[in-house]
Design an enzyme around this catalytic site. Sequence first.
Site, PDB file in Angstrom:
ATOM      1  N   LYS A 156      -1.663  10.897   0.113  1.00 47.17           N
ATOM      2  CA  LYS A 156      -0.584  10.454   0.987  1.00 47.17           C
ATOM      3  C   LYS A 156       0.750  10.826   0.385  1.00 47.17           C
ATOM      4  O   LYS A 156       0.977  10.608  -0.812  1.00 47.17           O
ATOM      5  CB  LYS A 156      -0.662   8.947   1.233  1.00 47.17           C
ATOM      6  CG  LYS A 156       0.416   8.436   2.195  1.00 47.17           C
ATOM      7  CD  LYS A 156       0.086   7.057   2.719  1.00 47.17           C
ATOM      8  CE  LYS A 156       0.358   5.955   1.725  1.00 47.17           C
ATOM      9  NZ  LYS A 156       1.811   5.811   1.412  1.00 47.17           N
ATOM     10  N   GLU A 225       6.119   2.885   8.437  1.00 49.03           N
ATOM     11  CA  GLU A 225       6.467   1.653   7.727  1.00 49.03           C
ATOM     12  C   GLU A 225       7.845   1.137   8.130  1.00 49.03           C
ATOM     13  O   GLU A 225       8.831   1.892   8.143  1.00 49.03           O
ATOM     14  CB  GLU A 225       6.429   1.855   6.212  1.00 49.03           C
ATOM     15  CG  GLU A 225       6.799   0.581   5.454  1.00 49.03           C
ATOM     16  CD  GLU A 225       6.515   0.628   3.974  1.00 49.03           C
ATOM     17  OE1 GLU A 225       6.798  -0.384   3.294  1.00 49.03           O
ATOM     18  OE2 GLU A 225       6.004   1.652   3.487  1.00 49.03           O
TER      19      GLU A 225
END
Length: 357
Positions: A156, A225
């Site tokens: 990631k 996020e």
Amino acid sequence: MQGLRAAISSRSTAMPRHFVCRRWMSVRPMILESSTSPTRPPRKKMTIQQLNQMRHAGTPITMLTAYDFPTARALDTHGVDIALVGDSLAQVCLGLPSTTRLTLDEMLHHTRAVARGAVHPFIVADMPFGSYHASPEDAVRSAVRMVQDGHVEAVKLEGGPEIAATVRRISQVGVPVMAHVGLMPQRHTALSGYRVQGRDAPRARSVLDDALALEEAGAFAVVLEAIPHRLAEYITARLTIPTIGIGAGPGTSGQVLVWDDVMTRWHGKKAKFVRRFADVGHEEGRGIQNYISAVQDGSFPDAQTEGYEMATGEWEKFLEQVGDKEWRGMADGSHEHQRDDIVNSEGLPPPRLVRAI
């Protein structure tokens, strides 16, 4: 919105061939678990293909962080879809003040432990700050280490169009990439703290453009996020790959939280989007206090139920060999099990036994 989703559905069937081939493969072969219950079918190894199927079927994807073997086993046993070895381990496990202090070698140590425990979840790990910023080729070397030495199945990366070339290059060598946009903890200093992103129209458009650029570069999923929930839902509708939300509302393809937040083991600042699903921290504290009390009042350990015995004859032989036949311990009704005034046949006090813990 229905028209938009229909257009996206038709778009997903006409994806470039290299996207389809890469997304429908997993680094690990599918593994079947023998079922111990006739009502519970064997669990299959989670793959990118299955994650895409869940996204298109509207089945929410579950992702939790794990940093060690016991936590990974818990995720595996209870059916979590993705195990994320997040760089949050810098703070919750290593006591560092920021994720930017975490090194690649430290991350690899933890990913190997998680890989030994998470058999069925798909394993993703954050590439630490600095391990993919110098150049795409440097990033490839780091990503290959994550797979070969860390035993992860995907990596990631945080960023937008500026890392698109890096995402494309890593994907081309066969390492699946999960992107991360919106609030990017590795850039918290540049962002002036952990702030919600995309709250006005220009910044919302920027978050959308980041996600689209990373999908085009080859990311198989995107973490969103700390962005407004309507924006997250819109981005999810615009993309053809799964989105995983954290502080992004219910309109994403799945959700992720930090293990220590879920279990109430992290006692730092609690983010608005965190929900405590268990109070493990309280139980740990209670267990420690109970242990201390039991040791101090002499109730632990119990000699009969938590100790080991010697045959009476063998014990008497032992005392005779060390020249201490008069010694009496707790089992004999005496608490004088440590007597410095007794010496053995060689004129020396009996040795104290020490064991490693």
